[in-house]
Design an enzyme around this catalytic site. Structure first.
Site, short mmCIF file in Angstrom:
data_model
loop_
_atom_site.label_atom_id
_atom_site.label_comp_id
_atom_site.label_asym_id
_atom_site.label_seq_id
_atom_site.Cartn_x
_atom_site.Cartn_y
_atom_site.Cartn_z
N ASP A 122 0.81 -1.23 0.00
CA ASP A 122 0.00 0.00 0.00
C ASP A 122 0.84 1.27 0.00
OD1 ASP A 122 -2.29 -1.61 0.18
OD2 ASP A 122 -2.01 -1.80 2.34
N LYS A 157 1.83 2.17 -5.24
CA LYS A 157 2.45 1.68 -6.48
C LYS A 157 1.58 1.95 -7.70
CE LYS A 157 2.58 -2.43 -4.49
NZ LYS A 157 2.32 -2.19 -3.06
N GLY A 169 -4.06 -4.63 -4.14
CA GLY A 169 -5.14 -3.67 -4.35
C GLY A 169 -4.53 -2.39 -4.88
N HIS A 170 -4.44 -2.28 -6.19
CA HIS A 170 -3.77 -1.13 -6.78
C HIS A 170 -4.79 -0.12 -7.28
CE1 HIS A 170 0.11 -3.64 -7.51
NE2 HIS A 170 -0.25 -3.56 -6.26
N GLN A 185 2.22 -6.01 -3.24
CA GLN A 185 2.62 -6.04 -1.83
C GLN A 185 3.92 -5.25 -1.63
OE1 GLN A 185 1.71 -9.51 -3.18
NE2 GLN A 185 -0.28 -8.65 -2.76
P1 IMO Z 1 -0.79 -4.23 -2.22
O1 IMO Z 1 -0.37 -4.78 -3.54
C1 IMO Z 1 -0.92 -4.60 2.09
C2 IMO Z 1 -0.91 -8.65 3.80
C3 IMO Z 1 -2.17 -9.15 4.47
C4 IMO Z 1 -1.57 -10.10 5.50
C5 IMO Z 1 -0.40 -10.72 4.76
C6 IMO Z 1 -0.70 -12.07 4.12
O2 IMO Z 1 -2.10 -3.53 -2.22
O3 IMO Z 1 0.28 -3.41 -1.62
P2 IMO Z 1 -2.10 -12.82 2.00
O4 IMO Z 1 -3.57 -12.65 1.69
O5 IMO Z 1 -1.21 -12.18 0.98
O6 IMO Z 1 -1.73 -14.22 2.29
O7 IMO Z 1 -1.90 -12.01 3.38
O8 IMO Z 1 -0.06 -9.79 3.74
N1 IMO Z 1 -1.12 -8.17 2.41
C7 IMO Z 1 -1.07 -6.87 2.04
N2 IMO Z 1 -0.94 -5.75 2.78
N3 IMO Z 1 -1.01 -4.49 0.76
C8 IMO Z 1 -1.12 -5.60 0.00
O9 IMO Z 1 -1.06 -5.55 -1.33
C9 IMO Z 1 -1.21 -6.87 0.63
N4 IMO Z 1 -1.33 -8.14 0.22
C10 IMO Z 1 -1.26 -8.92 1.30
O10 IMO Z 1 -2.87 -8.10 5.08
O11 IMO Z 1 -1.05 -9.38 6.58
MG MG Z 2 -3.09 -2.12 -1.56
#
Ligand code: IMO
Ligand code: MG
Length: 406
Positions: free
Chosen positions: A13, A16, A40-41, A219
Site C-alpha cells: 500500500d 504503487k 489492491g492497486h 505487496q
Molecule cells: P498491495 O499490492 C498490504 C498482507 C495481508 C496479510 C499478509 C498475508 O495492495 O500493496 P495474504 O492474503 O497475501 O496471504 O496475506 O499480507 N497483504 C497486504 N498488505 N497491501 C497488500 O497488497 C497486501 N497483500 C497482502 O494483510 O497481513
Molecule cells: Mg493495496
C-alpha cells in the site's frame, strides 16, 4: 530501451498503482510476476478511479500489453469479474492486451476456503494466496495450462477431495459446497481460456526487441516470503529476485524504483515497531484514508522506519525513490522517523519539525515548506538513493519530479 521495476519498499500500500499508471503510458509491456488478487492497486485517471487486484495496472492507459507472469496465482473468478469491471468502464480488454502465463498457478474456491480455515492468525486477505502457493510448492497445484490440456477439472476434484478430508478429519470443520464452487469456477475458467499463453516467450520477445517493459510489484518487501517479517508475510517473493523467477526472463533493470510512503502502514498481523496507537496514528489513518483497497480493513499506521527501509534497499538495489503521500503529513507539530533500534529492539527516533502548509497538489519543489524538504533530504541521505519523484496527491498531475524518469 528501458526496463523498469516498481516495488513496494514497506508493507504494501505504498502507492504503487499511481506510479505504474504514470509509467504505463510510455510502456510497451507491463508484467506482474508474483502475488494474486491480494493486491489492491488504485489507479486514478481523470475523474475515473480504478481499483485492480489481479490485472496489471498498465491496462488502464491502453497502450501496453499486460502480462500475468508465471510467478502469479490466478483466481479465474476474480479475473472474470475484473474483466467485466474494466469493460464497464470502457477500457479495452482482450487477449492481445492481457496474457496469463501457462505456468501461473490457479487459485480455486478450495484455496480461498482453506485460507480462512488455516490463516486467520496472519490476518490474510482471504484470497487463497497462501494455500495456492502452498500447493505449488508441494507440487499438487493446478497450473493454468491444465485449462488448455483438459486436465483442470480432474485436478480440481482431487484437490477438493484432499481438502475435504483435511477439514473433516483434522480441523473438524465443515467443508464448502463443492458442487456450487465447481460450477462457478468452471464458468470463469472458460472465460479465462483465451488469455492463457506462453508468457516467457512473449516477454522475452519484447525485451529482445528493445521495447519499454515495466515490472509491477505487488505487496511490499517486508511482506516477502523470505525477507519479510515471517510468518506474517504473504506467500510470494515480493522483492526484486521474484521478478526474474516470476517472469522467466533475465532482465537487467536499469530503473529500480522503490516506492516509499512518507510514513508507515501495515494491514494484518505482525511486528510493526513504529506503530502509533494514539491519536497521532488515528490522524495519519484519517489524513491518508488508510483503509485497505482489497478488504476495507483499517490500516495500522505509524512513523517512517528508516532502519527497515535500509534493509529493503539492500535487498532490492533501488536506484530511484518515489515518495508518496507526503501531503498527509501536513499539520503535525512534529514528525518522527526511526533511525535505529535500541538494545530492546525499540525504535530510536529522530524528530523533525512539522509544517502546517497544505502541500496537496504541489508540482514543484519550491511549493514545499522548508521543513518538508528537510524531511525528504534526510531520507535521501540516510538511504543514499535519490528521491526522484514526490507524489503530492492522488491525481496524475500531483507530482514533483526531482529527477527525470525517462
Ligand atoms: P498491495 O499490492 C498490504 C498482507 C495481508 C496479510 C499478509 C498475508 O495492495 O500493496 P495474504 O492474503 O497475501 O496471504 O496475506 O499480507 N497483504 C497486504 N498488505 N497491501 C497488500 O497488497 C497486501 N497483500 C497482502 O494483510 O497481513
Ligand atoms: Mg493495496
Amino acid at each position: 530501451m528501458s526496463n523498469y521495476i516498481v516495488l513496494g519498499a514497506q508493507w504494501g500500500d505504498e502507492g504503487k498503482g499511481k506510479i505504474v499508471d504514470m509509467l504505463s503510458a510510455e510502456m510497451d509491456m507491463v508484467v506482474r510476476f508474483q502475488g494474486g488478487a491480494n493486491a489492491g492497486h488504485t489507479v486514478i485517471c481523470g475523474d475515473e478511479k480504478y481499483v485492480l487486484h489481479l490485472i496489471p495496472g498498465g491496462i488502464v492507459s491502453g497502450k501496453a500489453v499486460n502480462v500475468i507472469g508465471n510467478g502469479c496465482v490466478v483466481d479465474p473468478v476474480i479475473f472474470s469479474e475484473e474483466v467485466d469491471y474494466l469493460l464497464k468502464k470502457n477500457v479495452v480488454v482482450n487477449p492481445d492486451k492481457i496474457i496469463i502465463s501457462l505456468q501461473a498457478h490457479m487459485v480455486t474456491p478450495v484455496h480461498k476456503y482453506m485460507d480462512k480455515v488455516l490463516n486467520k492468525h496472519i490476518g490474510t486477505t482471504g484470497r487463497g494466496i497462501g494455500p495456492a502457493y502452498g500447493d505449488k510448492i508441494t507440487r499438487t497445484g493446478i497450473r493454468m495450462e491444465s485449462v488448455l490440456d483438459g486436465t483442470f477439472l480432474e485436478r480440481f476434484c482431487k484437490q477438493a477431495d484432499n481438502a475435504r478430508i483435511l477439514c473433516e478429519r483434522v480441523y473438524q470443520t465443515e467443508f464448502l459446497d463443492i458442487k456450487q464452487a465447481e460450477q462457478e469456477l468452471a464458468e470463469s475458467v472458460e472465460r479465462v481460456r483465451p488469455f492463457i499463453k506462453d508468457s516467457v516467450e512473449i516477454i522475452s520477445a519484447m525485451v529482445k526487441s528493445g521495447g519499454n517493459v515495466l515490472f509491477e510489484g505487488a505487496q511490499g518487501t517486508l511482506l516477502d516470503i523470505d525477507h519479510g517479517t515471517y510468518p506474517f508475510v504473504t506467500s510470494s517473493s515480493t522483492s526484486i529476485g521474484g521478478a526474474l523467477t516470476g517472469s522467466g526472463v533475465f532482465v537487467d533493470f536499469n530503473k529500480r524504483i522503490g516506492i516509499v510512503k512518507a510514513y508507515t502502514t501495515r494491514v494484518g498481523e505482525g511486528p510493526f515497531p513504529t506503530e502509533l496507537f494514539d491519536e497521532t496514528g488515528e490522524r495519519l489513518r484519517k489524513n491518508g484514508n488508510e483503509f485497505g483497497a482489497t478488504t476495507g480493513r483499517p490500516r495500522r499506521c505509524g512513523w517512517l522506519d528508516l532502519k527497515q527501509l535500509q534493509r529493503s534497499f539492500i535487498i532490492n538495489g533501488f536506484n530511484y525513490i518515489s515518495m508518496s503521500k507526503i501531503s498527509c503529513l501536513s499539520g503535525f507539530d512534529y514528525i518522527k522517523a526511526a533511525v535505529d533500534y535500541d538494545v530492546q529492539g525499540k525504535p530510536v527516533y529522530k524528530t523533525f519539525g512539522g509544517w502546517s502548509e497544505e502541500v496537496e497538489g504541489a508540482t514543484s519543489l519550491e511549493q514545499l515548506p522548508s521543513a518538508c524538504k528537510e524531511y525528504i533530504d534526510f531520507i535521501e541521505d540516510y538511504l543514499n538513493v535519490p528521491v526522484g519523484m514526490i507524489s503530492t496527491g492522488p491525481d496524475r498531475e500531483h507530482i514533483i519530479f526531482k529527477q527525470p524518469l525517462f
